[in-house]
Design a protein around this motif. Sequence first.
Motif, PDB file in Angstrom:
ATOM      1  N   UNK A 107       8.419  83.028 -53.277  1.00  0.00           N
ATOM      2  CA  UNK A 107       9.599  82.571 -52.539  1.00  0.00           C
ATOM      3  C   UNK A 107      10.846  83.342 -52.987  1.00  0.00           C
ATOM      4  N   UNK A 108      10.964  83.573 -54.286  1.00  0.00           N
ATOM      5  CA  UNK A 108      12.091  84.376 -54.793  1.00  0.00           C
ATOM      6  C   UNK A 108      11.995  85.806 -54.269  1.00  0.00           C
ATOM      7  N   UNK A 109      10.770  86.336 -54.222  1.00  0.00           N
ATOM      8  CA  UNK A 109      10.582  87.696 -53.710  1.00  0.00           C
ATOM      9  C   UNK A 109      11.002  87.800 -52.250  1.00  0.00           C
ATOM     10  N   UNK A 168      -4.553  83.202 -45.935  1.00  0.00           N
ATOM     11  CA  UNK A 168      -3.111  83.203 -45.706  1.00  0.00           C
ATOM     12  C   UNK A 168      -2.407  84.049 -46.762  1.00  0.00           C
ATOM     13  N   UNK A 169      -2.804  83.901 -48.032  1.00  0.00           N
ATOM     14  CA  UNK A 169      -2.220  84.735 -49.094  1.00  0.00           C
ATOM     15  C   UNK A 169      -2.458  86.208 -48.806  1.00  0.00           C
ATOM     16  N   UNK A 170      -3.709  86.547 -48.498  1.00  0.00           N
ATOM     17  CA  UNK A 170      -4.033  87.944 -48.246  1.00  0.00           C
ATOM     18  C   UNK A 170      -3.291  88.516 -47.060  1.00  0.00           C
ATOM     19  N   UNK A 171      -3.164  87.729 -45.997  1.00  0.00           N
ATOM     20  CA  UNK A 171      -2.443  88.208 -44.813  1.00  0.00           C
ATOM     21  C   UNK A 171      -0.981  88.492 -45.142  1.00  0.00           C
ATOM     22  N   UNK A 187       6.083  87.589 -47.643  1.00  0.00           N
ATOM     23  CA  UNK A 187       6.121  86.857 -48.915  1.00  0.00           C
ATOM     24  C   UNK A 187       6.084  85.348 -48.674  1.00  0.00           C
ATOM     25  N   UNK A 188       6.810  84.895 -47.656  1.00  0.00           N
ATOM     26  CA  UNK A 188       6.822  83.459 -47.356  1.00  0.00           C
ATOM     27  C   UNK A 188       5.441  82.973 -46.926  1.00  0.00           C
ATOM     28  N   UNK A 189       4.745  83.781 -46.119  1.00  0.00           N
ATOM     29  CA  UNK A 189       3.385  83.424 -45.698  1.00  0.00           C
ATOM     30  C   UNK A 189       2.463  83.338 -46.911  1.00  0.00           C
ATOM     31  N   UNK A 190       2.560  84.327 -47.813  1.00  0.00           N
ATOM     32  CA  UNK A 190       1.731  84.297 -49.020  1.00  0.00           C
ATOM     33  C   UNK A 190       2.043  83.069 -49.875  1.00  0.00           C
TER      34      UNK A 190
END
Length: 509
Positions: free
Chosen positions: A477-479, A371-374, A344-347
Motif C-alpha cells: 500500500x505504501x508502494x 491476485x498478488x501475481x497479477x 501495487x493496490x491489487x497485489x
Amino acid sequence: MPNSKSTSALRAGRKEWVAFTVLLLPLLLVSMDVSVLYFALPSISRELDPTATQQLWIIDVYAFALAGLLITMGSLGDRIGRRRLLLFGAAAFGVASVTAAYATSADLLIAARALLGVGGATLMPSTMGLVRTMFRDDRQRGQAIGIWSAAMTGGIALGSVLSGIMLEHLWWGSVFLINVPAMALLLVLAPVLVPESKDPAPGKFDVLSVPLSMGAVLPVVYGLKEYAADGFAWSYAACVAAGLVLGAVFVRRQFTRSSALISRQLFRPERGFGAAISLNTIAAFGLMGSAYFTTQYLQSVLDMSTMRAALWSVAPSLAIGGAAPAASAASRKVNRAYVIATGFAVAAAGYVLLALTGTDSLWLVLAGTAVIGSGIVTVMALVSDMALASAPVAKAGSAASLLETGQEFGGALGMALLGSIGTAVYRSDMPASAPAAARRTLGAAVGGADHALADLARDAFVHGMRYAAAGATLVLAIAAVLAVGLLRGPARAADAGVAAPGPVAQPAA
C-alpha cells in the motif's frame, strides 16, 4: 509528438518479433533453473550422497552466481556486444547443463550449477538489453516487456512442474538436459535473427568494480536467504552488514569515475530510473514473499504430495498471464504511474485474501496468489519498460542488469522479512512442551506421528501467514502511494514521447 512517418520507421517488423521469440528461450530456461531441482533433490541425495552443506550449495550456488555477476555481465554486454555475450552465455549454459546431468559427485554438480549461474548472468541482461534495442516504438516495447515479465514469472512455476513430470519417467539428470536443445537452437538462430548492438563509446572497463559489485551483492543475498531459512544469527547479520559497506564503496566508485560499470547518466532525476528500480525491488519482495508461504501451505497444511502441490501452484498463472498485456493497454490511456500504483493496490488486495485464510482454504489461497501475481506482474512489466525506455540505448545492458539485481534483492528480502514474521508467530503459538524440531518448522511438526501436534502446527503456521500477509499489505500500500509520487512526472514525459538522451547503439552485422 512524433509524426506518423517517424513512428512507422521505429516500428519493429516480423523479423524482430521472431527474434524476440528466440530470446524468450534463454529467459524461460534461466527462470526455470531457479526451481527445477526441487523434485530432483531426493534422487540426487541417493545417487551422489551429498553432505548437508553440499546439498545446500547444490540448491543455492546457481542463484548466488547469477545475482553476483548480473551487474558485471550487463556492463560487459554493453561493451563487447549484447548478442555476442548472449551466444557466449548460451554455450556456457549448454555445457554446464550436460556436465550437471552426468555429474558423478556432489562437488562436480556444485561446480556445474555455478557455471549455470554464470551463463544465466550473461543471458538475462543480454536478452532484456536486446529487447530495448530491437523495439524502439514505445507501444511495441511495452508489449514485448510485458510478455518478457510474464514468461519469467511463468518459467519459475513451470520449472518445478516440468521437473516433477520428467522424474516420473527419467533419471534426475534429465532436468538439466532439457536446456541443451533450446540453447543449441539459440546458437543457430540468434546470429541470423538477432541484431548486434553495443555502446559505441564505452570507455575503459573498470576491473576493480567487478569484485566490489560481487562483494556488495553476494553477502546481502546470502545473509537474507540464510536468515529466511534458519532464522536470525549474528553471522548472517554480519554478512548483510559487510555487503552494505562494500555496496557503499561500490556506489561511491561509480559516481567518482568517468568509466564505471554503472553509468551516472542512468540516475538523472528526470529519468525516473532509480525510482523504477526501487519499485521493481518492492514488487519482487511481494512476489517471493507470497511464494514462501503458499508452497508450504499446499504441501504441509493441506497435506498435498509435492507433485500435486506443484500442479495446483501453476493454476494462478492462467490469470497472471493476462495481467501484463492488460497493463500495457491501460498505460496507453492513463498515466502509467497510476497503473503501477493500481498494480501495487491489487497485489495488496491479494495479500488481504491470504490474511483471511484458514487451514482448509485452497481456493482462497489460489485466488490470493493469482491476485498478488497479477498485481506484481503489472508493476514489473511497466516499471521495467519505464526503466529501459529512460536509459540510453547504449546502456541497455547495464540498465537491465540493475533491474534484475534489484529483483534478486527484493526476492531475498521478501522471503527473509515476511518469513521471519510468520516464523515468530508460529514459534510463539507452539507449546513449549513440543519437540524442538516441531517448534522450528512446520514440516517437522506434520511429519511426525503426533496428529494433535500437527494440527496445532498447521493452525500456528496459518496464524503466522496472516500476520505476514498484513505486513506485506502495508508495504505494498505504501508502494502504491510512492509510485504516484515518484513516477508521475517521468511517466508523463514518457507518454509524451520524450526520448532519453544519450548515444545510440552501434549496429553491427
